[in-house]
Scaffold this motif. Sequence first.
Motif, PDB file in Angstrom:
ATOM      1  N   GLY A  25       0.862  -1.182   0.114  1.00 18.91           N
ATOM      2  CA  GLY A  25       0.134   0.053  -0.182  1.00 18.91           C
ATOM      3  C   GLY A  25       0.688   1.752   0.361  1.00 18.91           C
ATOM      4  N   ALA A  26       2.385   1.147   0.299  1.00 21.37           N
ATOM      5  CA  ALA A  26       2.712   2.239   0.357  1.00 21.37           C
ATOM      6  C   ALA A  26       4.397   1.384  -0.210  1.00 21.37           C
ATOM      7  N   GLU A  27       3.915   1.268  -1.097  1.00 17.67           N
ATOM      8  CA  GLU A  27       5.488   0.997  -1.991  1.00 17.67           C
ATOM      9  C   GLU A  27       6.206   1.913  -2.364  1.00 17.67           C
ATOM     10  N   ILE A  28       6.161   2.589  -2.745  1.00 21.00           N
ATOM     11  CA  ILE A  28       7.012   4.169  -3.480  1.00 21.00           C
ATOM     12  C   ILE A  28       7.186   5.562  -2.510  1.00 21.00           C
ATOM     13  N   ILE A  29       8.368   6.311  -2.021  1.00 18.07           N
ATOM     14  CA  ILE A  29       7.948   7.170  -0.881  1.00 18.07           C
ATOM     15  C   ILE A  29       9.257   8.206  -1.925  1.00 18.07           C
ATOM     16  N   GLU A  30       9.140   9.324  -1.524  1.00 16.32           N
ATOM     17  CA  GLU A  30      10.257  10.058  -1.836  1.00 16.32           C
ATOM     18  C   GLU A  30      11.233  10.664  -0.683  1.00 16.32           C
ATOM     19  N   VAL A  31      12.057  10.590  -1.879  1.00 17.48           N
ATOM     20  CA  VAL A  31      13.776  10.508  -0.223  1.00 17.48           C
ATOM     21  C   VAL A  31      14.476  11.305  -0.554  1.00 17.48           C
ATOM     22  N   ASN A  32      14.092  12.839  -0.691  1.00 17.51           N
ATOM     23  CA  ASN A  32      14.939  13.755  -1.934  1.00 17.51           C
ATOM     24  C   ASN A  32      15.276  14.333  -2.753  1.00 17.51           C
ATOM     25  N   GLY A  33      14.025  14.083  -2.888  1.00 19.36           N
ATOM     26  CA  GLY A  33      13.439  14.432  -4.124  1.00 19.36           C
ATOM     27  C   GLY A  33      13.713  13.349  -5.139  1.00 19.36           C
ATOM     28  N   GLU A  34      13.645  12.168  -4.369  1.00 18.49           N
ATOM     29  CA  GLU A  34      14.230  11.163  -5.450  1.00 18.49           C
ATOM     30  C   GLU A  34      12.702   9.552  -4.905  1.00 18.49           C
ATOM     31  N   THR A  61       9.531   2.389 -15.747  1.00 22.50           N
ATOM     32  CA  THR A  61       8.645   3.558 -16.021  1.00 22.50           C
ATOM     33  C   THR A  61       7.780   2.811 -17.128  1.00 22.50           C
ATOM     34  N   ASP A  62       5.870   2.769 -16.966  1.00 20.12           N
ATOM     35  CA  ASP A  62       5.367   2.743 -17.594  1.00 20.12           C
ATOM     36  C   ASP A  62       5.753   3.326 -19.060  1.00 20.12           C
ATOM     37  N   GLU A  63       3.967   2.751 -20.205  1.00 21.14           N
ATOM     38  CA  GLU A  63       4.165   3.530 -21.390  1.00 21.14           C
ATOM     39  C   GLU A  63       3.538   4.863 -20.931  1.00 21.14           C
ATOM     40  N   ASN A  64       3.174   5.288 -19.572  1.00 20.11           N
ATOM     41  CA  ASN A  64       2.382   7.054 -19.326  1.00 20.11           C
ATOM     42  C   ASN A  64       3.329   7.303 -18.305  1.00 20.11           C
ATOM     43  N   GLY A  65       4.828   6.961 -18.415  1.00 24.66           N
ATOM     44  CA  GLY A  65       5.970   7.489 -17.483  1.00 24.66           C
ATOM     45  C   GLY A  65       5.202   7.850 -16.047  1.00 24.66           C
ATOM     46  N   ALA A  66       5.167   6.642 -15.517  1.00 24.22           N
ATOM     47  CA  ALA A  66       4.103   6.496 -14.513  1.00 24.22           C
ATOM     48  C   ALA A  66       5.243   5.836 -13.592  1.00 24.22           C
ATOM     49  N   THR A  67       5.784   5.549 -12.304  1.00 32.20           N
ATOM     50  CA  THR A  67       6.883   4.878 -12.081  1.00 32.20           C
ATOM     51  C   THR A  67       5.661   3.840 -11.044  1.00 32.20           C
ATOM     52  N   ARG A  68       6.274   2.374 -11.081  1.00 31.65           N
ATOM     53  CA  ARG A  68       5.782   1.479 -10.507  1.00 31.65           C
ATOM     54  C   ARG A  68       7.211   0.364 -10.067  1.00 31.65           C
ATOM     55  N   VAL A  69       6.681  -0.066  -9.277  1.00 27.00           N
ATOM     56  CA  VAL A  69       7.834  -1.209  -8.958  1.00 27.00           C
ATOM     57  C   VAL A  69       7.404  -2.904  -9.440  1.00 27.00           C
ATOM     58  N   ASN A  70       8.445  -2.717  -9.918  1.00 25.68           N
ATOM     59  CA  ASN A  70       8.875  -4.215 -11.278  1.00 25.68           C
ATOM     60  C   ASN A  70       9.658  -5.138 -10.037  1.00 25.68           C
ATOM     61  N   GLN A  71       8.865  -6.474 -10.096  1.00 23.28           N
ATOM     62  CA  GLN A  71       9.727  -8.186  -9.679  1.00 23.28           C
ATOM     63  C   GLN A  71      10.469  -8.104 -10.282  1.00 23.28           C
ATOM     64  N   VAL A  72      11.530  -8.947  -9.847  1.00 21.55           N
ATOM     65  CA  VAL A  72      12.884  -9.706 -10.750  1.00 21.55           C
ATOM     66  C   VAL A  72      13.005 -10.815  -9.785  1.00 21.55           C
ATOM     67  N   LYS A  73      12.335 -12.017 -11.095  1.00 18.13           N
ATOM     68  CA  LYS A  73      11.986 -12.793 -10.102  1.00 18.13           C
ATOM     69  C   LYS A  73      13.370 -13.898 -10.561  1.00 18.13           C
ATOM     70  N   GLU A  74      14.370 -15.075 -10.195  1.00 18.46           N
ATOM     71  CA  GLU A  74      15.099 -15.257 -10.425  1.00 18.46           C
ATOM     72  C   GLU A  74      14.643 -16.871  -9.908  1.00 18.46           C
ATOM     73  N   VAL A  75      15.286 -18.102 -11.236  1.00 19.87           N
ATOM     74  CA  VAL A  75      14.204 -19.538 -11.241  1.00 19.87           C
ATOM     75  C   VAL A  75      15.023 -20.058 -10.914  1.00 19.87           C
ATOM     76  N   SER A  76      14.972 -21.267 -10.624  1.00 16.26           N
ATOM     77  CA  SER A  76      15.924 -22.581 -10.542  1.00 16.26           C
ATOM     78  C   SER A  76      16.038 -23.216 -11.904  1.00 16.26           C
ATOM     79  N   LEU A  77      16.771 -24.187 -12.332  1.00 12.53           N
ATOM     80  CA  LEU A  77      17.209 -25.036 -13.508  1.00 12.53           C
ATOM     81  C   LEU A  77      15.739 -26.205 -13.256  1.00 12.53           C
ATOM     82  N   GLY A  78      15.267 -25.537 -15.092  1.00 10.86           N
ATOM     83  CA  GLY A  78      14.308 -27.483 -14.652  1.00 10.86           C
ATOM     84  C   GLY A  78      14.805 -28.251 -14.796  1.00 10.86           C
ATOM     85  N   LEU A  79      14.205 -29.217 -15.775  1.00  7.51           N
ATOM     86  CA  LEU A  79      14.634 -30.747 -16.217  1.00  7.51           C
ATOM     87  C   LEU A  79      15.503 -30.485 -17.182  1.00  7.51           C
TER      88      LEU A  79
END
Length: 855
Positions: A759-768, A827-845
């Motif tokens: 609910g509060a994933e993004i905050i502004e610190v020192n203008g960033e 940044t999405d196509e509308n220029g809005a900032t969002r949090v993106n999840q980067v997942k690292e997965v194991s070896l499959g078969l």
Amino acid sequence: MYMHLKTNNFRLVFITLLFVFSLQNIHGQNTEKKALLSIMTDLESKHNVRFSYATQDVSQISIVPPEESLNLNESLQYLNNITPLIFTEIDNRYITVVRKNNISKYCGRIINSETGDPMEGANIVSQNSRFSTISNSEGYFYLPQSAAGTNFTVSHVGFEQQTLLVDELRSDCLSIMMLPAVDMLEQVYIRALFVKGIDKNTDGALTLSADSFGLLPGQTDNDVLLIAQSLPGVESVDETVSHINIRGGTRDENLILWDNIKMYQSGHFFGLISAYNPDLTKNVTIYKNGSPAKYGEGVSGVIDMRSTNTIAETFRGGAGLNLINTNLFFEIPLSKTMGLQTSARTSINTVLETPVYKTYSERIFQDTEITSVDSSNSTALVSADEDFKFYDFSTKFLWDFSEKDKVRLNFLTMQNSLDFTETINETQSSQTSKLDQNTLVAGASWDRKWDEGIKTSFLGYGSYYLLESINRDIFTTQEQFQENEVLETGIKLDSELQISDRNTIKAGYHFSETGISNTQQVNLPRFLSKDKDVLRSHIIYGGIAYRPSGNNNSVINAGFRVNYFSKFKETFIEPRLSIHQEVGSGFAIEGLGEFKSQTTTQRIDFESDFLGVEKRRWVLVNNDDIPIIKSKQGSVGMVYAKDNWFANAEGFYKSVDGITAASQGFQNQFQFTRDTGGYHVKGVEFSVNRRTPRFSAWLSYLYMINDYEFSNLEPNIFPNNLDIRHTATVAGSYNFKNFKIALGFNYHTGKPNTFPLNGAEIIEVNGEEVIQYDSPNAERLSSYFRTDISAEYIWELSDKVDAKINLAVLNIADTDNTLNIRYVLTTDENGATRVNQVKEVSLGLTPNFAVQVLF
């Protein structure tokens, strides 16, 4: 009725003629003589046995072969009756053949006591020099009747000499077990663990012997760092072979030695494959606690790898291929006192990209710049291509210039090389980024045995490591150069004095000079940073191995290590202790403890360092913001070994202080925080194993609590990134003659992870704008499950050539395991900032296939 009788008569006549014709064939076959050598070859193939004989005794004999329906014993009895020879079964595989008029000869067979293999080239000499001989390829030797009543000695390089009375030999060949040439008070085995080739020692160590190794699930060759992860308390949270975590410690907290030289690189394919060629890495000793005083650094554990240290009696070698690399090795006797060993391995993807290579590439290059989905110019169409290869090469020169002196020269080099080319499709302009990881080590040693109870060893060595990359931006002319360079040189002097059959004293001196530099350079905007530190250390150590009763019922190893760092003018004293006490009925109690320190560590500055592939860089302590790392460990356990059963339960506690936040690889609110602290681990290990000659089944379980403590972080106590609470393995292996198969199931709870505050994933610190995280490591990833299977078959192509065929499948259920999750702002196509999840997965078969020809 007439037609029916006529038909029956025709059938009867036909069957009778067929029967008579068959009898004629059988009679003809049984009356036709055949060379005895050919008959013996047929029997060897049919019954999987081997005959030992003198060629002149059998080469001129031709007889009617035994009937096909006879079993082995009946065939041998037949040969005994119609030939002038005696065929004697020594065991279920070997049969001796001697002339009946020579039956009064004395016969013996030389056997390696550790492996059970016959020993060729052993010297058998009478004490009065009246006769001498050597053992043949099956270990057999023969003495004349005239040798009766005299003594003779049996000797072989690398084994203890034995003296026997000729009259102790028998015509059916007495087996003489040869013991490796070790000192009386060397650590002894409690018993083999899980599979043949893994042994638990009375000093708490675990040893791996590649010469006589069994088969583990997922194993295609004897990769010692993969095998190590089958042991309780040794695992790899990120699923790589070389990034080993021992009881909750990071990989840089392990002291990794190759022929007594410290290594700073341990993996190919950036960790998925061990960098040490298994063909000449014969013995590995692993200490989780209570290590001898000669081992420094490595506050979590010790992995001591040794190559073959004896001169080969005959030429030996092999060449192999799997779906990742090809390899070869040779052991060459140059003379009776000189030998040469060499091995090489290289990736095959430059010629053929197999499905396994593609699977490995997807696994190791995920969440890196090679496969990053983020782009500062998302509207541009860019294609990318990577070119990766690796190799390693080692050689060892052995010279036994006297019975008491041995000289060894070692050399090892290894490299990982990656070229990453990006091309703008519209303009066809391209830029190539590069990453190289290199290791070069060399050593010269001299071992001398001055007397029966005194020996010394001297080693001079150098160990060099270089990691460098140049990252070229496809859309600008910016270039970023990074380099991490390590050079360690040193000398080691070890001595050993056996003062009685109960006591051995060991002492030594170690001097080392370690220099580490880190360079970062950017052309736009212009930036240059270069740090170089050098640390010299003087270490003396001493220890005693004591057996109060003169046997293995009680074994005490105690010692100390004194470290002096001239740069800081500081001295650290580190005691070591291991106690093994048998209490009867197969039970024994063990106690282990140690203090350790470490002056090198690894840090991560940014996730994008070195193209995001190999982000860790070595640094030296400065006793300021990077303090000397110190550890204390203690453990108490119970061992049971009796009647094919083995069980071990051990409780342990470990405290490590002086770690830096940068060395832990935080990917949360502490990512760019600079602080020093420590971590504390407590847990219980349990393993049980049931073994028969053909089958082994085992269960191991680890429960562990691992917490950080940083005084300047909030909160200051929270779960360690490597806090894996529950780890379990259930596995089994089966072998029958030349075939082996192994199946195993691995489980562990998910690693701790920090998620953005809901609910509060993004905050502004020192203008960033930045990500606001929840409590550090308060949540966990999903549990890890993986089932592996492997099979091995030894195909005997001839008496001297074998083909070893291996098939292994990792993750046969193709389970989707999440190894890590981190978060970045996009940044999405509308220029809005969002949090993106980067997942690292194991070896499959992941199936893999290997074939190796041994000769």
